[in-house]
Scaffold this motif. Structure first.
Motif, PDB file in Angstrom:
ATOM      1  N   GLN A  49       0.943  -1.147   0.102  1.00  0.00           N
ATOM      2  CA  GLN A  49      -0.021  -0.008   0.087  1.00  0.00           C
ATOM      3  C   GLN A  49       0.811   1.227   0.018  1.00  0.00           C
ATOM      4  OE1 GLN A  49      -0.473  -2.704   2.066  1.00  0.00           O
ATOM      5  NE2 GLN A  49      -2.407  -3.301   1.018  1.00  0.00           N
ATOM      6  N   GLU A  50       1.924   1.376   0.649  1.00  0.00           N
ATOM      7  CA  GLU A  50       2.900   2.377   0.954  1.00  0.00           C
ATOM      8  C   GLU A  50       3.756   2.583  -0.587  1.00  0.00           C
ATOM      9  OE1 GLU A  50       4.421   2.683   5.507  1.00  0.00           O
ATOM     10  OE2 GLU A  50       5.196   0.941   4.135  1.00  0.00           O
ATOM     11  N   LYS A  51       3.929   1.510  -1.162  1.00  0.00           N
ATOM     12  CA  LYS A  51       4.352   1.786  -2.610  1.00  0.00           C
ATOM     13  C   LYS A  51       3.606   2.275  -3.467  1.00  0.00           C
ATOM     14  CE  LYS A  51       7.405  -2.360  -2.069  1.00  0.00           C
ATOM     15  NZ  LYS A  51       8.755  -1.954  -2.273  1.00  0.00           N
ATOM     16  N   ILE A  52       2.250   1.768  -3.548  1.00  0.00           N
ATOM     17  CA  ILE A  52       1.166   2.452  -4.406  1.00  0.00           C
ATOM     18  C   ILE A  52       1.087   3.841  -4.092  1.00  0.00           C
ATOM     19  CG2 ILE A  52      -1.296   2.388  -4.806  1.00  0.00           C
ATOM     20  CD1 ILE A  52       0.445   0.044  -6.092  1.00  0.00           C
ATOM     21  N   ALA A  53       0.802   4.359  -2.930  1.00  0.00           N
ATOM     22  CA  ALA A  53       0.887   5.643  -2.579  1.00  0.00           C
ATOM     23  C   ALA A  53       2.058   6.453  -2.973  1.00  0.00           C
ATOM     24  CB  ALA A  53       0.752   5.972  -0.919  1.00  0.00           C
ATOM     25  N   LYS A  54       3.335   5.868  -2.909  1.00  0.00           N
ATOM     26  CA  LYS A  54       4.540   6.636  -3.454  1.00  0.00           C
ATOM     27  C   LYS A  54       4.403   6.811  -4.905  1.00  0.00           C
ATOM     28  CE  LYS A  54       6.727   6.879   0.574  1.00  0.00           C
ATOM     29  NZ  LYS A  54       7.079   8.166   1.260  1.00  0.00           N
ATOM     30  N   LYS A  55       3.907   5.794  -5.539  1.00  0.00           N
ATOM     31  CA  LYS A  55       3.757   5.771  -7.015  1.00  0.00           C
ATOM     32  C   LYS A  55       2.974   6.987  -7.373  1.00  0.00           C
ATOM     33  CE  LYS A  55       2.328   2.734 -10.712  1.00  0.00           C
ATOM     34  NZ  LYS A  55       1.688   1.381 -11.169  1.00  0.00           N
ATOM     35  N   LYS A  56       1.809   7.141  -6.818  1.00  0.00           N
ATOM     36  CA  LYS A  56       0.780   7.949  -7.197  1.00  0.00           C
ATOM     37  C   LYS A  56       1.743   9.528  -7.066  1.00  0.00           C
ATOM     38  CE  LYS A  56      -3.546   5.734  -5.898  1.00  0.00           C
ATOM     39  NZ  LYS A  56      -4.529   5.831  -4.906  1.00  0.00           N
ATOM     40  N   VAL A  57       2.374   9.768  -6.077  1.00  0.00           N
ATOM     41  CA  VAL A  57       3.133  11.095  -5.870  1.00  0.00           C
ATOM     42  C   VAL A  57       4.120  11.053  -7.087  1.00  0.00           C
ATOM     43  CG1 VAL A  57       4.686  12.105  -4.307  1.00  0.00           C
ATOM     44  CG2 VAL A  57       2.859  10.810  -3.294  1.00  0.00           C
ATOM     45  N   MET A  58       4.757  10.161  -7.361  1.00  0.00           N
ATOM     46  CA  MET A  58       5.769  10.235  -8.400  1.00  0.00           C
ATOM     47  C   MET A  58       5.015  10.248  -9.702  1.00  0.00           C
ATOM     48  SD  MET A  58       8.803   9.977  -9.543  1.00  0.00           S
ATOM     49  CE  MET A  58       9.979   9.610  -8.324  1.00  0.00           C
ATOM     50  N   ASN A  59       3.939   9.735  -9.991  1.00  0.00           N
ATOM     51  CA  ASN A  59       3.183   9.944 -11.283  1.00  0.00           C
ATOM     52  C   ASN A  59       3.141  11.482 -11.434  1.00  0.00           C
ATOM     53  OD1 ASN A  59       3.516   7.421 -12.191  1.00  0.00           O
ATOM     54  ND2 ASN A  59       1.488   6.660 -11.423  1.00  0.00           N
ATOM     55  N   LYS A  60       2.392  11.824 -10.495  1.00  0.00           N
ATOM     56  CA  LYS A  60       1.936  13.156 -10.479  1.00  0.00           C
ATOM     57  C   LYS A  60       3.239  14.109 -10.817  1.00  0.00           C
ATOM     58  CE  LYS A  60      -0.610  16.900  -7.750  1.00  0.00           C
ATOM     59  NZ  LYS A  60      -1.245  17.328  -6.704  1.00  0.00           N
ATOM     60  N   PHE A  61       4.200  14.009 -10.286  1.00  0.00           N
ATOM     61  CA  PHE A  61       5.539  14.604 -10.402  1.00  0.00           C
ATOM     62  C   PHE A  61       6.037  14.705 -11.737  1.00  0.00           C
ATOM     63  CE2 PHE A  61      10.222  14.679 -10.684  1.00  0.00           C
ATOM     64  CZ  PHE A  61      10.398  16.078 -10.160  1.00  0.00           C
ATOM     65  N   LEU A  62       5.941  13.324 -12.473  1.00  0.00           N
ATOM     66  CA  LEU A  62       6.785  12.873 -13.817  1.00  0.00           C
ATOM     67  C   LEU A  62       5.812  13.823 -14.718  1.00  0.00           C
ATOM     68  CD1 LEU A  62       7.356   9.233 -13.498  1.00  0.00           C
ATOM     69  CD2 LEU A  62       9.102  11.202 -13.947  1.00  0.00           C
ATOM     70  N   LYS A  63       4.398  13.880 -14.450  1.00  0.00           N
ATOM     71  CA  LYS A  63       3.509  14.294 -15.648  1.00  0.00           C
ATOM     72  C   LYS A  63       3.626  15.990 -15.406  1.00  0.00           C
ATOM     73  CE  LYS A  63      -1.286  15.100 -16.524  1.00  0.00           C
ATOM     74  NZ  LYS A  63      -2.825  14.842 -15.906  1.00  0.00           N
ATOM     75  N   ASN A  64       3.936  16.548 -14.298  1.00  0.00           N
ATOM     76  CA  ASN A  64       4.221  18.076 -14.246  1.00  0.00           C
ATOM     77  C   ASN A  64       5.527  18.303 -14.756  1.00  0.00           C
ATOM     78  OD1 ASN A  64       1.667  18.479 -13.092  1.00  0.00           O
ATOM     79  ND2 ASN A  64       2.466  18.266 -11.049  1.00  0.00           N
ATOM     80  N   ILE A  65       6.603  17.622 -14.344  1.00  0.00           N
ATOM     81  CA  ILE A  65       7.840  17.806 -14.828  1.00  0.00           C
ATOM     82  C   ILE A  65       7.970  17.509 -16.348  1.00  0.00           C
ATOM     83  CG2 ILE A  65       9.202  15.633 -14.511  1.00  0.00           C
ATOM     84  CD1 ILE A  65      10.283  18.994 -12.951  1.00  0.00           C
ATOM     85  N   THR A  66       7.455  16.477 -16.974  1.00  0.00           N
ATOM     86  CA  THR A  66       7.684  16.354 -18.326  1.00  0.00           C
ATOM     87  C   THR A  66       7.029  17.583 -18.966  1.00  0.00           C
ATOM     88  OG1 THR A  66       7.315  13.925 -18.189  1.00  0.00           O
ATOM     89  CG2 THR A  66       6.975  14.645 -20.160  1.00  0.00           C
ATOM     90  N   SER A  67       6.033  17.930 -18.512  1.00  0.00           N
ATOM     91  CA  SER A  67       5.287  19.324 -19.210  1.00  0.00           C
ATOM     92  C   SER A  67       6.235  20.579 -19.019  1.00  0.00           C
ATOM     93  CB  SER A  67       3.980  19.579 -18.526  1.00  0.00           C
ATOM     94  OG  SER A  67       3.299  20.724 -18.967  1.00  0.00           O
TER      95      SER A  67
END
Length: 422
Positions: A49-67
């Motif tokens: 569950q903790e890995k999934i929560a961290k994954k969501k944080v990273m996905n949001k960051f990657l989306k923003n940083i790629t833009s």
């Protein structure tokens, strides 16, 4: 292996740096062979569950940083604002992913370090308008280590002329000595001239490349006069001699018993950070010198772990490039983690070093680097080891592999654009 001298503070003060290096290399080799190789019990074990929560944080960051990376401004003033916003995003991400305290974040990614990084880049481009951003980032890696050493000593974090000069020497000398296009003979000739200059002798410069290096050494001399700080120049000679010995690593594939590859790596890493520390403080106590040398050994091992495939391709022998695809790297990697933990334990005995305040940060950040290398070179590890280590990873390894690829691609795109605008 030889008897290791037990240095008292009095004996240490009468030692030359060359004697000190020989003593510390032998001491660290003995520590290395005594260090455990069993699985390291990490500080934090992450649930599904903790890995999934961290994954969501990273996905949001990657989306923003790629833009963000697609919209790098074309003017210097706008780029500075853009860089500041991007840096803030990275700060928040790393604090969340590594569970850092405010103090740990400030020690690792403070606004001050960001400002000094910008200052370093501008200074490097003024010093050499032809320098590539990739080489500046290579120099910055050493400057960041030296900023960390300033924090270890509880000093003001600042970009001194010595930190700039010594860090800038790295991309010039390292890239030259590591370049397979140049013969060992040419590298030896350059090393001889550099050694004479470090001794304070007048040397006839052969090319613009040497002019740059010798100008950087003069910056160090301006901050630290030779007569007042002789140990600094002895330490620079020590890393130079270690680099000379490291040329033995460039002579093609060798078995582990032909050349003392481990000893060469220990001496190169240990003397590098020892010189860093002398240039930060001017002088060192016995305990400070012992910690800094050991810290340099550890950082060299991490470098060798990160570069093992490139080293193998270039037939540069390190403990990792010698073993990859021949034996599992499980126990060797475990030993690195235990080595760091033991090193941090010894730092408690040195009151002038404020290392313990950053112990958790150091363990988590270097563990993440090692996790990334396990993912990158998974064929070098046993399946059981990979499964065990994944339990201590912030992310599932399959996801970490994707993250690594995206971040590398984004970083390369930024470096190329910054080169274009500079």
């Amino acid at each position: 292996m030889g008897k290791v001298a037990i240095l008292t503070e009095k004996k240490y003060n009468n030692f030359t740096i060359e004697q000190l290096v020989n003593d510390l290399k032998l001491k660290n080799l003995l520590i290395w062979w005594k260090t455990e190789t069993n699985d390291h019990q990490m500080e934090i074990r992450y649930t599904y569950q903790e890995k999934i929560a961290k994954k969501k944080v990273m996905n949001k960051f990657l989306k923003n940083i790629t833009s963000e990376f697609k919209q790098i401004p074309d003017t210097e003033e706008k780029r500075e604002v853009w860089l500041g916003g991007t840096y803030k995003g990275i700060q928040f991400l790393i604090q969340d992913i590594l569970d850092l305290t405010e103090y740990e974040l400030d020690s690792f990614l403070s606004d001050q370090v960001f400002d000094l990084t910008k200052e370093f880049i501008i200074k490097a481009q003024n010093f050499d308008p032809t320098i590539k951003m990739a080489d500046i980032f290579q120099a910055l890696r050493n400057a960041w280590v030296m900023f960390g050493i300033q924090a270890f000593f509880d000093q003001k974090i600042e970009l001194t002329s010595s930190i700039f000069a010594y860090s800038m020497i790295y991309p010039y000398t390292d890239n030259y000595l590591d370049n397979p296009k140049f013969s060992v003979e040419k590298k030896k000739e350059f090393n001889i001239r550099l050694k004479k200059h470090l001794y304070g002798e007048d040397v006839q410069l052969k090319n613009p490349f040497e002019e740059k290096i010798f100008k950087l050494i003069e910056m160090i001399e301006d901050q630290y006069p030779r007569k007042e700080f002789p140990q600094i120049y002895e330490s620079l000679l020590a890393i130079h001699q270690a680099q000379e010995k490291s040329l033995l690593q460039h002579r093609g594939k060798r078995s582990p018993y032909e050349t003392d590859i481990l000893g060469i790596s220990f001496e190169k890493g240990g003397t590098s950070v020892l010189a860093d520390a002398y240039l930060v403080k001017g002088w060192l106590s016995k305990d400070e010198a012992e910690f800094m040398f050991g810290y340099g050994v550890f950082l060299q091992l991490i470098d060798d772990l990160q570069d093992m495939m490139e080293d193998l391709e270039n037939e540069h022998m390190t403990v990792f490039s010698q073993l990859i695809h021949k034996w599992p790297l499980d126990h060797l990697t475990n030993r690195i983690l235990h080595f760091l933990e033991d090193l941090l334990d010894t730092a408690e005995q040195c009151p002038s070093l404020k290392v313990q305040r950053m112990r958790g940060l150091l363990m988590r950040s270097f563990t993440l680097i090692i996790q990334e290398q396990i993912v990158r070179n998974n064929k070098g590890y046993s399946k059981n080891y990979i499964k065990t280590m994944e339990n201590y990873s912030v992310f599932h390894y399959s996801y970490l592999r994707k993250v690594r690829r995206k971040l590398n691609n984004n970083f390369l795109a930024v470096v190329n654009k910054l080169d274009y605008y500079s």
